[in-house]
Design an enzyme around this catalytic site. Structure first.
Site, short mmCIF file in Angstrom:
data_model
loop_
_atom_site.label_atom_id
_atom_site.label_comp_id
_atom_site.label_asym_id
_atom_site.label_seq_id
_atom_site.Cartn_x
_atom_site.Cartn_y
_atom_site.Cartn_z
N SER A 244 0.84 -1.19 0.00
CA SER A 244 0.00 0.00 0.00
C SER A 244 0.88 1.25 0.00
CB SER A 244 -0.95 -0.03 1.20
OG SER A 244 -1.94 0.96 1.10
N ASP B 74 -5.22 -3.62 -3.44
CA ASP B 74 -4.28 -3.33 -2.34
C ASP B 74 -3.49 -4.54 -1.87
OD1 ASP B 74 -3.01 -2.36 -0.11
OD2 ASP B 74 -4.81 -1.62 0.86
#
Length: 387
Positions: free
Chosen positions: A77, A216
């Site tokens: 991320s 993600d």
């Protein structure tokens, strides 16, 4: 005569021990891991600025960069974004961003990244267009193979339901992983409900088109990518003799610095079993991601602390994490100037805090100790290479 002999034996023992210590340091594998957390990436950004500053002072080199000292840098991320910033080369084949440019990057672009709301109840909160634009502008056409050190950036392919780990060491076997860094960065940051998933293509070893449908990286692994980074470092041992010392996960031969983006203990105080028994899908959806991220991060740290200590190498592992975030600093998408300033303050204050209740050493002292090891190791390897 006996005294002289004893003295000589003592000197030999000291020299042998010193030689062994330096040899061990030279052989050590260095790993940097950076958590995910959206705008909270300002916290590890502040820590990295301090660490790189210490390395520059120790080596009397203003151009010293973190990529010069770590064998593997991994992130998920926002940690994947930081990884790319400090490993992607510029036109001079140096990292395009120094550590002291990370926080200003968030201040400049954060409000735009987390402001392009779709305005829809159904669908992601943000359209991701500005995020992609700024990644393309800063990372250009650079691909994984050009990274200045080994990287480990994770995503989840929602079409195959399998994690995708972008590393340099896998490219010979899987050339389709040699994606553009901006595609990788967007993908690892595409948190469900916040940003749209990312679709892009590369080519296989046979020249066929290979599709990615990614979200993600924290969904694929955990918010704390330390174990992923270690596994990539271990895999390097199969190909590079310099990494032979960790082929059997010998943590005595590894230096691991793991940077968190902060968590909070508020959940423990706020919710009870009686209260949550009445919750439905919407109530759980609002907090479950934070709960699971915090729990998985804690378990990763607990596991690593245990195994490093079991091999009497607890000084080789440092987890830098703020565990008492409050208010807006807990939000991954509050890019207001006031909140970003608060996150900088969190990072700066963290440096003054003790590593743990059992370890009075402050994070600042621990990072200086790590910097000394990184500096000495780099010098030892440079001296060996000159012969």
């Amino acid at each position: 005569m006996a005294t002289t002999k004893s003295f000589l034996i003592l000197i030999v023992m000291i020299l042998a021990t010193t030689s062994s210590t330096f040899a061990s340091l030279e052989e050590m594998v260095t790993v940097l891991s950076i958590d995910g957390g959206g705008i909270k990436g300002i916290i590890p950004g502040t820590i990295l600025e301090f660490l790189e500053g210490q390395l520059q002072k120790m080596d009397n080199n203003a151009d010293a960069r973190l990529a010069d000292y770590f064998d593997v840098i991994g992130g998920t991320s926002t940690g994947g974004l930081l990884t790319s910033m400090i490993t992607t080369p510029n036109e001079n084949n140096r990292p395009f961003a120094a550590a002291n440019e990370i926080v200003p990057f968030f201040f400049e672009h954060g409000p735009h990244i987390f402001n392009s709301s779709t305005g829809q109840f159904f669908g992601p909160k943000y359209d991701g267009k500005y995020l992609m634009q700024v990644l393309q502008e800063n990372l250009g056409e650079t691909r994984v193979h050009q990274a200045l050190t080994e990287v480990a950036i994770s995503s989840l392919d929602i079409k195959t339901n399998k994690p995708v780990i972008f590393t340099k060491s896998n490219l010979a076997k899987s050339p389709e992983l040699d994606a553009k860094m901006y595609d990788i960065c967007y993908s690892t940051a595409a948190a469900p409900t916040y940003f749209p998933p990312h679709y892009f293509t590369t080519n296989t070893i046979n020249g066929d088109k290979y599709e990615f449908n990614l979200v993600d990286g924290a969904v694929a692994t955990v918010a704390d990518p330390a174990l992923l980074s270690i596994s990539v470092a271990t895999r390097l041992a199969e190909k590079d003799p310099a990494f032979a010392s960790i082929r059997s996960l010998n943590y005595k031969k590894m230096l691991l610095l793991s940077l968190g983006t902060g968590t909070t203990s508020e959940f423990d105080k706020t919710y009870t079993a009686e209260e949550t028994a009445k919750w439905g899908a919407i109530q759980w959806m609002l907090v479950i991601q934070r709960m699971t991220d915090a729990a998985s991060s804690y378990m990763t740290d607990y596991y690593l602390s245990t195994v490093f200590q079991a091999q009497n190498s607890q000084k080789n592992y440092l987890r830098v994490q703020e565990n008492a975030l409050t208010g807006t600093t807990t939000e991954m998408d509050d890019a207001s100037e006031a909140n970003m300033e608060s996150l900088v303050q969190v990072g700066e204050n963290l440096l003054k805090k003790p590593v743990s209740k059992d370890n009075p050493e402050t994070y600042e002292e621990a990072l200086k100790r790590f910097a000394k090891l990184l500096s000495d190791r780099k010098k030892l390897r440079a001296n060996k290479a000159s012969y």
